[in-house]
Design a protein around this motif. Structure first.
Motif, PDB file in Angstrom:
ATOM      1  N   LYS A 160     -23.896   1.386 115.824  1.00  0.00           N
ATOM      2  CA  LYS A 160     -23.017   0.957 114.736  1.00  0.00           C
ATOM      3  C   LYS A 160     -23.667   1.339 113.408  1.00  0.00           C
ATOM      4  CE  LYS A 160     -21.123  -3.125 112.428  1.00  0.00           C
ATOM      5  NZ  LYS A 160     -21.761  -2.777 111.135  1.00  0.00           N
ATOM      6  N   SER A 161     -22.898   1.971 112.553  1.00  0.00           N
ATOM      7  CA  SER A 161     -23.429   2.371 111.256  1.00  0.00           C
ATOM      8  C   SER A 161     -23.767   1.149 110.410  1.00  0.00           C
ATOM      9  CB  SER A 161     -22.400   3.228 110.508  1.00  0.00           C
ATOM     10  OG  SER A 161     -22.151   4.423 111.196  1.00  0.00           O
ATOM     11  N   ALA A 162     -24.861   1.265 109.657  1.00  0.00           N
ATOM     12  CA  ALA A 162     -25.219   0.204 108.729  1.00  0.00           C
ATOM     13  C   ALA A 162     -24.125   0.059 107.669  1.00  0.00           C
ATOM     14  CB  ALA A 162     -26.555   0.518 108.072  1.00  0.00           C
ATOM     15  N   ASP A 163     -23.875  -1.166 107.274  1.00  0.00           N
ATOM     16  CA  ASP A 163     -22.775  -1.482 106.350  1.00  0.00           C
ATOM     17  C   ASP A 163     -23.278  -1.329 104.916  1.00  0.00           C
ATOM     18  OD1 ASP A 163     -20.537  -2.403 105.132  1.00  0.00           O
ATOM     19  OD2 ASP A 163     -20.538  -4.381 106.047  1.00  0.00           O
ATOM     20  N   ILE A 193     -29.758  10.557  96.497  1.00  0.00           N
ATOM     21  CA  ILE A 193     -30.316  10.892  97.810  1.00  0.00           C
ATOM     22  C   ILE A 193     -29.182  11.166  98.773  1.00  0.00           C
ATOM     23  CG2 ILE A 193     -30.421   8.449  98.490  1.00  0.00           C
ATOM     24  CD1 ILE A 193     -32.870   9.095 100.187  1.00  0.00           C
ATOM     25  N   TRP A 194     -29.378  12.135  99.657  1.00  0.00           N
ATOM     26  CA  TRP A 194     -28.462  12.356 100.770  1.00  0.00           C
ATOM     27  C   TRP A 194     -28.914  11.507 101.948  1.00  0.00           C
ATOM     28  CZ3 TRP A 194     -24.040  14.780 100.214  1.00  0.00           C
ATOM     29  CH2 TRP A 194     -23.898  15.806  99.276  1.00  0.00           C
ATOM     30  N   VAL A 195     -27.968  10.881 102.627  1.00  0.00           N
ATOM     31  CA  VAL A 195     -28.267  10.156 103.858  1.00  0.00           C
ATOM     32  C   VAL A 195     -27.147  10.419 104.862  1.00  0.00           C
ATOM     33  CG1 VAL A 195     -28.661   7.916 104.944  1.00  0.00           C
ATOM     34  CG2 VAL A 195     -29.486   8.315 102.604  1.00  0.00           C
ATOM     35  N   VAL A 196     -27.511  10.875 106.048  1.00  0.00           N
ATOM     36  CA  VAL A 196     -26.578  10.925 107.177  1.00  0.00           C
ATOM     37  C   VAL A 196     -26.977   9.763 108.075  1.00  0.00           C
ATOM     38  CG1 VAL A 196     -25.666  12.271 109.104  1.00  0.00           C
ATOM     39  CG2 VAL A 196     -26.348  13.422 106.986  1.00  0.00           C
ATOM     40  N   PRO A 197     -26.267   8.633 108.000  1.00  0.00           N
ATOM     41  CA  PRO A 197     -26.798   7.387 108.548  1.00  0.00           C
ATOM     42  C   PRO A 197     -26.696   7.224 110.057  1.00  0.00           C
ATOM     43  CG  PRO A 197     -24.649   7.004 107.580  1.00  0.00           C
ATOM     44  CD  PRO A 197     -25.003   8.424 107.270  1.00  0.00           C
ATOM     45  N   THR A 198     -25.781   7.936 110.681  1.00  0.00           N
ATOM     46  CA  THR A 198     -25.551   7.729 112.106  1.00  0.00           C
ATOM     47  C   THR A 198     -25.636   9.057 112.841  1.00  0.00           C
ATOM     48  OG1 THR A 198     -24.001   5.981 111.480  1.00  0.00           O
ATOM     49  CG2 THR A 198     -24.035   6.626 113.794  1.00  0.00           C
ATOM     50  N   VAL A 242     -30.754   7.178 113.497  1.00  0.00           N
ATOM     51  CA  VAL A 242     -29.755   6.177 113.100  1.00  0.00           C
ATOM     52  C   VAL A 242     -30.422   5.250 112.089  1.00  0.00           C
ATOM     53  CG1 VAL A 242     -28.266   4.298 113.849  1.00  0.00           C
ATOM     54  CG2 VAL A 242     -28.565   6.308 115.322  1.00  0.00           C
ATOM     55  N   VAL A 243     -29.863   5.171 110.893  1.00  0.00           N
ATOM     56  CA  VAL A 243     -30.439   4.337 109.844  1.00  0.00           C
ATOM     57  C   VAL A 243     -30.273   2.869 110.215  1.00  0.00           C
ATOM     58  CG1 VAL A 243     -30.275   3.669 107.412  1.00  0.00           C
ATOM     59  CG2 VAL A 243     -30.004   6.071 108.073  1.00  0.00           C
ATOM     60  N   SER A 244     -31.370   2.137 110.197  1.00  0.00           N
ATOM     61  CA  SER A 244     -31.331   0.718 110.542  1.00  0.00           C
ATOM     62  C   SER A 244     -30.770  -0.100 109.393  1.00  0.00           C
ATOM     63  CB  SER A 244     -32.746   0.228 110.872  1.00  0.00           C
ATOM     64  OG  SER A 244     -33.564   0.241 109.704  1.00  0.00           O
ATOM     65  N   GLN A 245     -30.370  -1.333 109.707  1.00  0.00           N
ATOM     66  CA  GLN A 245     -29.889  -2.239 108.663  1.00  0.00           C
ATOM     67  C   GLN A 245     -30.981  -2.482 107.622  1.00  0.00           C
ATOM     68  OE1 GLN A 245     -26.194  -2.521 108.985  1.00  0.00           O
ATOM     69  NE2 GLN A 245     -26.775  -4.559 108.267  1.00  0.00           N
ATOM     70  N   GLU A 246     -32.233  -2.579 108.084  1.00  0.00           N
ATOM     71  CA  GLU A 246     -33.336  -2.849 107.170  1.00  0.00           C
ATOM     72  C   GLU A 246     -33.555  -1.691 106.201  1.00  0.00           C
ATOM     73  OE1 GLU A 246     -33.458  -5.340 110.654  1.00  0.00           O
ATOM     74  OE2 GLU A 246     -33.436  -3.148 110.487  1.00  0.00           O
ATOM     75  N   VAL A 247     -33.519  -0.470 106.712  1.00  0.00           N
ATOM     76  CA  VAL A 247     -33.698   0.695 105.842  1.00  0.00           C
ATOM     77  C   VAL A 247     -32.514   0.825 104.893  1.00  0.00           C
ATOM     78  CG1 VAL A 247     -33.765   3.223 105.801  1.00  0.00           C
ATOM     79  CG2 VAL A 247     -35.228   1.955 107.381  1.00  0.00           C
TER      80      VAL A 247
END
Length: 435
Positions: A241-244, A190-195, A203-208
């Motif tokens: 802040k980007s998810a870790d 999968i492609w993800v651009v998180p921020t 903005v991708v959450s920590q939960e996602v």
């Protein structure tokens, strides 16, 4: 008194108008459009390029580095150091919330790094792969939409099938992704651009993020291409802040799943920056082993140049605040122009991003292609309709990606007022057909 019916106020939804009112509105927009065309504009909002003013912020790089040695005394002009200058890797490790030993600093393009990783997967497979991906009957990738056109064109070039899922405000639709990956071993990534995602600004959450890195997948070598291209590109003081992803993945027993990418292409010089990859140590060793067949080392002179220019992670953050001062007024101008032209008409929605390089504009279904064509005829170049979808197929023909970064502010204001006219005209044309 006779003549044209009185046009309604712009704040009235077009779908609620009578036939006469809609005809009056359409007539007014055609007059506006004629005036727009007569201006003879030549404006380009097709790609998210840094402006000259942004590039000027990095001109000190042209007189760097001041030495030819890294801190260990090695000559940066020579071969070696395939994973890049450690001083630069330390800076980006702190910025990306990863460990220095997980980072590779390469050439100027993170897109090249992504291509290399994809090519290695196709030719050789991942460490967990039963065979090279090219030997699979079918390889599929999950593509959140709207998304980044270059991701999609890369997959198309390699013959990878693309499956759409919605990109929500907090990231890809986890339920949709989970359903796709859990029973089909051909779904490899999968492609993800998180921020500040391209183009939605999500903005991708920590939960996602935690769900994506830990979900059960039928493919043992499933990969998340975590393209953190806009991690530092804030438009407000409220910096996301980007998810870790790497830490979350390691904690879930899936350390190899995400591979993170970033670059300075929209931080320093677009064609002369530094690309960054971060991954598990096993993935990093796998990548460098294959890279070693093509390279004896990156441009460490450029690495040292960037180390001296930034000095520290805080140096990068300070530099990006200067970018924000240039960019934020342009994004505000987009919102102001679209609001003035379209608010209340019920024919368009757009985001007000907190960062990144794009504004996501959704127009009346079936009119995006018409809007782009009208704009082109008026001298305003927009990204082709459908570009934010695999195969350039937007099933609703409604999405347009706006890129306001490159033109000067006055040109953004002019262009966006013109876009507003085109959106309203295309919507009125379509609605009039149905009346």
């Amino acid at each position: 008194m006779t003549g044209q019916p009185t046009a309604p106020a712009r704040s009235v939804p077009l779908a609620s108008l009578s036939a006469d009112q809609l005809e009056a509105f359409l007539h007014g927009r055609r007059e506006e459009y004629a005036v727009l065309k007569a201006r003879g504009l030549s404006l380009d909002l097709t790609r998210g390029k840094p402006s000259s003013a942004q590039l000027d912020l990095s001109d000190a790089l042209l007189s760097l580095p001041s030495t030819t040695k890294d801190r260990a005394g090695a000559d940066v002009r020579n071969y070696g150091g395939l994973d890049g200058l450690v001083e630069l890797r330390e800076i980006f490790a702190q910025l990306l919330w990863v460990e220095t030993e997980q980072v590779v600093c390469g050439g100027n393009s993170s897109l090249t790094m992504m291509w290399d990783v994809m090519a290695y997967l196709m030719l050789f497979g991942a460490p967990e792969s039963p065979r090279p991906w090219a030997q699979e009957e079918t390889v599929r990738f999950v593509c959140p939409v709207p998304g980044y056109d270059r991701h999609f064109s890369m997959l198309a070039e390699l013959g990878v099938e693309m499956v759409n899922v919605p990109m929500n405000a907090d990231g890809p639709d986890v339920a949709a992704v989970t359903e796709l990956v859990r029973g089909d071993p051909s779904v490899k990534g999968i492609w993800v651009v998180p921020t500040y995602a391209n183009p939605s600004g999500a903005v991708v959450s920590q939960e996602v993020a935690a769900a994506l890195v830990s979900m059960p997948t039928a493919a043992p070598d499933f990969r998340i291409f975590w393209d953190n291209a806009y991690a530092f590109h804030h438009l407000t003081e409220d910096e996301a802040k980007s998810a870790d992803a790497l830490t979350l993945a390691a904690a879930s027993g899936q350390a190899n799943r995400p591979i993170m990418f970033a670059s300075t292409s929209k931080i320093t010089f677009a064609g002369s920056g530094v690309a960054v990859m971060a991954a598990s140590l096993e993935n990093k060793a796998w990548y460098l082993r294959h890279l070693s067949m093509a390279s004896i080392g990156p441009d460490k002179v450029n690495h040292l140049r960037h180390v001296e220019f930034f000095g520290s992670p805080d140096g990068v953050r300070d530099h990006m605040r200067r970018h924000r001062e240039i960019l934020a007024p342009k994004f505000a101008a987009v919102d102001t122009a679209l609001t003035a032209a379209l608010s209340g008409l019920g024919v368009a929605e757009w985001n007000r991003p907190m960062g990144g390089y794009f504004v996501n504009l959704d127009v009346l279904d079936g009119t995006a292609s018409r809007v782009v064509a009208l704009a082109k005829e008026a001298g305003i170049a927009l990204t082709p309709a459908g570009s934010s979808f695999p195969y350039r197929r937007d099933p609703r023909d409604r999405n347009i990606r706006l890129a306001p970064t490159f033109p000067v502010l006055a040109e953004v204001e002019t262009a966006m007022a013109g876009v507003g006219t085109c959106v309203a005209l295309a919507a009125a044309e379509k609605l009039a057909i149905g009346v």
